[in-house]
Design a protein around this motif. Sequence first.
Motif, PDB file in Angstrom:
ATOM      1  N   ALA A  15       0.829  -1.209   0.000  1.00 35.48           N
ATOM      2  CA  ALA A  15       0.000   0.000   0.000  1.00 35.48           C
ATOM      3  C   ALA A  15       0.864   1.260   0.000  1.00 35.48           C
ATOM      4  O   ALA A  15       0.574   2.219  -0.729  1.00 35.48           O
ATOM      5  N   PHE A  16       1.924   1.275   0.790  1.00 40.03           N
ATOM      6  CA  PHE A  16       2.821   2.427   0.794  1.00 40.03           C
ATOM      7  C   PHE A  16       3.516   2.571  -0.558  1.00 40.03           C
ATOM      8  O   PHE A  16       3.730   3.684  -1.029  1.00 40.03           O
ATOM      9  N   GLY A  17       3.857   1.457  -1.183  1.00 40.47           N
ATOM     10  CA  GLY A  17       4.459   1.513  -2.514  1.00 40.47           C
ATOM     11  C   GLY A  17       3.524   2.127  -3.532  1.00 40.47           C
ATOM     12  O   GLY A  17       3.927   2.970  -4.344  1.00 40.47           O
ATOM     13  N   ARG A  18       2.257   1.725  -3.486  1.00 40.92           N
ATOM     14  CA  ARG A  18       1.268   2.303  -4.403  1.00 40.92           C
ATOM     15  C   ARG A  18       1.058   3.780  -4.122  1.00 40.92           C
ATOM     16  O   ARG A  18       0.931   4.586  -5.049  1.00 40.92           O
ATOM     17  N   LEU A  19       1.018   4.138  -2.848  1.00 42.92           N
ATOM     18  CA  LEU A  19       0.850   5.552  -2.490  1.00 42.92           C
ATOM     19  C   LEU A  19       2.015   6.372  -3.024  1.00 42.92           C
ATOM     20  O   LEU A  19       1.823   7.448  -3.589  1.00 42.92           O
ATOM     21  N   PRO A  24       3.244  12.924  -7.442  1.00 40.37           N
ATOM     22  CA  PRO A  24       3.846  13.401  -8.691  1.00 40.37           C
ATOM     23  C   PRO A  24       5.277  13.916  -8.542  1.00 40.37           C
ATOM     24  O   PRO A  24       6.001  13.978  -9.519  1.00 40.37           O
ATOM     25  N   TRP A  25       5.701  14.278  -7.345  1.00 33.95           N
ATOM     26  CA  TRP A  25       7.019  14.894  -7.182  1.00 33.95           C
ATOM     27  C   TRP A  25       8.100  13.890  -6.826  1.00 33.95           C
ATOM     28  O   TRP A  25       9.237  14.272  -6.586  1.00 33.95           O
ATOM     29  N   VAL A  26       7.752  12.608  -6.772  1.00 31.95           N
ATOM     30  CA  VAL A  26       8.694  11.601  -6.288  1.00 31.95           C
ATOM     31  C   VAL A  26       9.109  10.687  -7.439  1.00 31.95           C
ATOM     32  O   VAL A  26       8.270   9.984  -7.996  1.00 31.95           O
ATOM     33  N   PRO A  27      10.381  10.681  -7.810  1.00 38.65           N
ATOM     34  CA  PRO A  27      10.837   9.733  -8.833  1.00 38.65           C
ATOM     35  C   PRO A  27      10.616   8.294  -8.367  1.00 38.65           C
ATOM     36  O   PRO A  27      10.685   7.989  -7.172  1.00 38.65           O
ATOM     37  N   ALA A  28      10.348   7.411  -9.300  1.00 35.08           N
ATOM     38  CA  ALA A  28       9.990   6.026  -8.980  1.00 35.08           C
ATOM     39  C   ALA A  28      11.075   5.295  -8.197  1.00 35.08           C
ATOM     40  O   ALA A  28      10.781   4.442  -7.373  1.00 35.08           O
ATOM     41  N   ASP A  29      12.334   5.620  -8.437  1.00 32.95           N
ATOM     42  CA  ASP A  29      13.423   4.893  -7.783  1.00 32.95           C
ATOM     43  C   ASP A  29      13.827   5.493  -6.431  1.00 32.95           C
ATOM     44  O   ASP A  29      14.780   5.047  -5.813  1.00 32.95           O
ATOM     45  N   THR A  30      13.079   6.488  -5.944  1.00 30.43           N
ATOM     46  CA  THR A  30      13.400   7.141  -4.683  1.00 30.43           C
ATOM     47  C   THR A  30      12.969   6.265  -3.509  1.00 30.43           C
ATOM     48  O   THR A  30      11.861   5.763  -3.476  1.00 30.43           O
ATOM     49  N   LYS A  31      13.875   6.106  -2.550  1.00 35.48           N
ATOM     50  CA  LYS A  31      13.554   5.384  -1.319  1.00 35.48           C
ATOM     51  C   LYS A  31      13.003   6.386  -0.310  1.00 35.48           C
ATOM     52  O   LYS A  31      13.657   7.380  -0.002  1.00 35.48           O
ATOM     53  N   LEU A  32      11.811   6.131   0.172  1.00 38.53           N
ATOM     54  CA  LEU A  32      11.207   6.990   1.180  1.00 38.53           C
ATOM     55  C   LEU A  32      10.780   6.143   2.374  1.00 38.53           C
ATOM     56  O   LEU A  32      10.322   5.016   2.207  1.00 38.53           O
ATOM     57  N   LYS A  34       8.181   5.344   5.465  1.00 45.29           N
ATOM     58  CA  LYS A  34       6.718   5.417   5.527  1.00 45.29           C
ATOM     59  C   LYS A  34       6.273   6.788   6.009  1.00 45.29           C
ATOM     60  O   LYS A  34       5.308   7.354   5.498  1.00 45.29           O
ATOM     61  N   LEU A  35       6.997   7.330   6.978  1.00 43.17           N
ATOM     62  CA  LEU A  35       6.656   8.653   7.491  1.00 43.17           C
ATOM     63  C   LEU A  35       6.817   9.717   6.410  1.00 43.17           C
ATOM     64  O   LEU A  35       5.934  10.572   6.232  1.00 43.17           O
ATOM     65  N   ASP A  36       7.906   9.673   5.651  1.00 43.60           N
ATOM     66  CA  ASP A  36       8.106  10.638   4.564  1.00 43.60           C
ATOM     67  C   ASP A  36       7.020  10.493   3.504  1.00 43.60           C
ATOM     68  O   ASP A  36       6.526  11.484   2.963  1.00 43.60           O
ATOM     69  N   THR A  37       6.641   9.259   3.207  1.00 43.98           N
ATOM     70  CA  THR A  37       5.574   9.023   2.227  1.00 43.98           C
ATOM     71  C   THR A  37       4.274   9.650   2.706  1.00 43.98           C
ATOM     72  O   THR A  37       3.577  10.334   1.938  1.00 43.98           O
ATOM     73  N   LEU A  38       3.938   9.458   3.974  1.00 43.62           N
ATOM     74  CA  LEU A  38       2.712  10.052   4.513  1.00 43.62           C
ATOM     75  C   LEU A  38       2.779  11.575   4.519  1.00 43.62           C
ATOM     76  O   LEU A  38       1.787  12.248   4.203  1.00 43.62           O
ATOM     77  N   ARG A  39       3.930  12.125   4.850  1.00 43.96           N
ATOM     78  CA  ARG A  39       4.066  13.588   4.846  1.00 43.96           C
ATOM     79  C   ARG A  39       3.901  14.149   3.437  1.00 43.96           C
ATOM     80  O   ARG A  39       3.224  15.168   3.239  1.00 43.96           O
ATOM     81  N   LEU A  40       4.516  13.511   2.459  1.00 46.40           N
ATOM     82  CA  LEU A  40       4.383  13.978   1.078  1.00 46.40           C
ATOM     83  C   LEU A  40       2.952  13.828   0.580  1.00 46.40           C
ATOM     84  O   LEU A  40       2.435  14.699  -0.124  1.00 46.40           O
ATOM     85  N   ALA A  41       2.307  12.727   0.939  1.00 48.82           N
ATOM     86  CA  ALA A  41       0.910  12.527   0.531  1.00 48.82           C
ATOM     87  C   ALA A  41       0.021  13.595   1.148  1.00 48.82           C
ATOM     88  O   ALA A  41      -0.860  14.151   0.477  1.00 48.82           O
TER      89      ALA A  41
END
Length: 56
Positions: A15-19, A24-32, A34-41
């Motif tokens: 689910a985090f991978g799909r999110l 749109p601002w995150v390149p596909a190969d970027t490692k984030l 879970k907290l960074d993913t939620l903040r960006l979302a």
Amino acid sequence: ANERERARMRVLSKAFGRLKTTLPWVPADTKLSKLDTLRLASSYIAHLRRVLHYED
């Protein structure tokens, strides 16, 4: 119990991978994290709300 927890973590990671791929601002190969993913979302959702507000 261990297998259930591993399955839960696989679902959560997927689910985090799909999110991350919807941001749109995150390149596909970027490692984030879970907290960074939620903040960006959250930032992206706020941006979309502002765009919709200004269109009204």
